[in-house]
Design a protein around this motif. Structure first.
Motif, PDB file in Angstrom:
ATOM      1  N   LEU A  18      26.397  40.625  51.413  1.00 60.84           N
ATOM      2  CA  LEU A  18      27.035  41.831  51.951  1.00 60.84           C
ATOM      3  C   LEU A  18      28.522  41.847  51.627  1.00 60.84           C
ATOM      4  O   LEU A  18      29.092  42.901  51.303  1.00 60.84           O
ATOM      5  N   TRP A  19      29.149  40.672  51.707  1.00 63.80           N
ATOM      6  CA  TRP A  19      30.576  40.595  51.376  1.00 63.80           C
ATOM      7  C   TRP A  19      30.807  40.923  49.909  1.00 63.80           C
ATOM      8  O   TRP A  19      31.746  41.633  49.565  1.00 63.80           O
ATOM      9  N   LEU A  20      29.938  40.400  49.044  1.00 59.62           N
ATOM     10  CA  LEU A  20      30.078  40.658  47.612  1.00 59.62           C
ATOM     11  C   LEU A  20      29.880  42.136  47.296  1.00 59.62           C
ATOM     12  O   LEU A  20      30.593  42.704  46.460  1.00 59.62           O
ATOM     13  N   TRP A  24      32.729  44.423  45.678  1.00 68.19           N
ATOM     14  CA  TRP A  24      32.510  45.130  44.421  1.00 68.19           C
ATOM     15  C   TRP A  24      32.782  46.626  44.584  1.00 68.19           C
ATOM     16  O   TRP A  24      33.367  47.249  43.702  1.00 68.19           O
ATOM     17  N   ARG A  25      32.380  47.197  45.710  1.00 68.83           N
ATOM     18  CA  ARG A  25      32.646  48.611  45.956  1.00 68.83           C
ATOM     19  C   ARG A  25      34.148  48.865  46.070  1.00 68.83           C
ATOM     20  O   ARG A  25      34.651  49.877  45.556  1.00 68.83           O
ATOM     21  N   VAL A  27      36.512  47.097  44.666  1.00 63.53           N
ATOM     22  CA  VAL A  27      37.079  46.944  43.320  1.00 63.53           C
ATOM     23  C   VAL A  27      36.832  48.204  42.494  1.00 63.53           C
ATOM     24  O   VAL A  27      37.719  48.681  41.780  1.00 63.53           O
ATOM     25  N   ALA A  28      35.616  48.729  42.588  1.00 66.46           N
ATOM     26  CA  ALA A  28      35.297  49.950  41.853  1.00 66.46           C
ATOM     27  C   ALA A  28      36.190  51.101  42.312  1.00 66.46           C
ATOM     28  O   ALA A  28      36.673  51.901  41.497  1.00 66.46           O
ATOM     29  N   LEU A  29      36.429  51.175  43.611  1.00 69.63           N
ATOM     30  CA  LEU A  29      37.309  52.208  44.156  1.00 69.63           C
ATOM     31  C   LEU A  29      38.742  51.986  43.685  1.00 69.63           C
ATOM     32  O   LEU A  29      39.428  52.927  43.266  1.00 69.63           O
ATOM     33  N   LEU A  30      39.194  50.752  43.735  1.00 70.27           N
ATOM     34  CA  LEU A  30      40.549  50.412  43.298  1.00 70.27           C
ATOM     35  C   LEU A  30      40.778  50.816  41.851  1.00 70.27           C
ATOM     36  O   LEU A  30      41.842  51.339  41.501  1.00 70.27           O
ATOM     37  N   ARG A  31      39.776  50.587  41.004  1.00 72.33           N
ATOM     38  CA  ARG A  31      39.929  50.844  39.572  1.00 72.33           C
ATOM     39  C   ARG A  31      40.056  52.332  39.241  1.00 72.33           C
ATOM     40  O   ARG A  31      40.377  52.674  38.103  1.00 72.33           O
TER      41      ARG A  31
END
Length: 225
Positions: A18-20, A24-25, A27-31
């Motif tokens: 769940l943490w991963l 990942w979500r 990071v995708a938002l950040l990018r």
């Protein structure tokens, strides 16, 4: 009967999974705004908070280098363009006790129960300089309201932080979205004479940070100062 060890391992693996997924979500938002190699983890965390709050990715800018009239650059952590105006964020990472007044050039960080003391430049003045650089260099901002927010990350405690100007707010990361909501709900809508020009100017400031020469000159000017 289920083996307790198996159950514990399964729960731990689920928590990690769940943490991963969350990481990942994020990071995708950040990018959609920036990359993992720019700025500090706290700055990137602030970017994600703003995006989750609902500020469009096209209106959030990270790690800007604004060229000043003297040829030097003002490095700004995060800027959000909103319906109420432009919010300029200064991000700090400190632990320990923090002492400082709005008019003092330097503030003090105290660690180890008073045994260690360090000075750092007043973030209120620092962010005021950032806003001045934006107004000076980027003409589309002339009549748009600016809001100065200093965000302190880290395990710090304000022992004597006072006489802060009314146009500046100091918060922890947990208070950012509430403060932004208050600004957008209580302040009159801003008039952007050139909305596209405003966003383009900020994108240019972000692009300046991709230039290693610009970063080097900025770092050198800080050392000289």
């Amino acid at each position: 009967m289920i083996d307790p060890t198996y159950l514990i391992v399964s729960v731990c693996l689920l928590v990690v999974l769940l943490w991963l997924v969350k990481w990942w979500r994020d990071v995708a938002l950040l990018r959609t705004v920036t990359t993992l190699r720019r700025g500090t983890p706290s700055e990137r965390n602030l970017v994600v908070r703003l995006l989750k709050f609902g500020v469009p990715s096209s209106c959030v800018f990270h790690d800007l280098y604004v060229e000043k009239r003297n040829g030097r650059y003002s490095q700004i952590d995060v800027v959000a363009v909103t319906q109420a105006g432009i919010i300029v964020f200064e991000v700090k990472d400190y632990s320990g006790w923090i002492f400082g007044k709005g008019y003092q050039t330097y503030w003090t960080q105290v660690l180890n129960y008073g045994k260690e003391k360090y000075r750092f430049y007043n973030p209120v003045m620092q962010n005021r300089g950032h806003i001045a650089a934006l107004k000076e260099r980027l003409r589309p901002f002339a009549d748009v309201p600016f809001y100065s927010i200093v965000v302190f990350y880290g395990n710090c405690e304000f022992r004597d932080v006072s006489e802060i100007p009314r146009d500046v707010t100091i918060v922890g990361p947990g208070g950012v979205t509430g403060l932004c909501r208050t600004i957008m709900e209580q302040c009159a809508p801003a008039h952007y004479a050139d909305w596209d020009g405003t966003l383009a100017a900020l994108r240019k400031a972000v692009a300046n940070g991709e230039d290693s020469g610009v970063r080097a000159r900025h770092a050198e000017s800080i050392k000289q100062w």
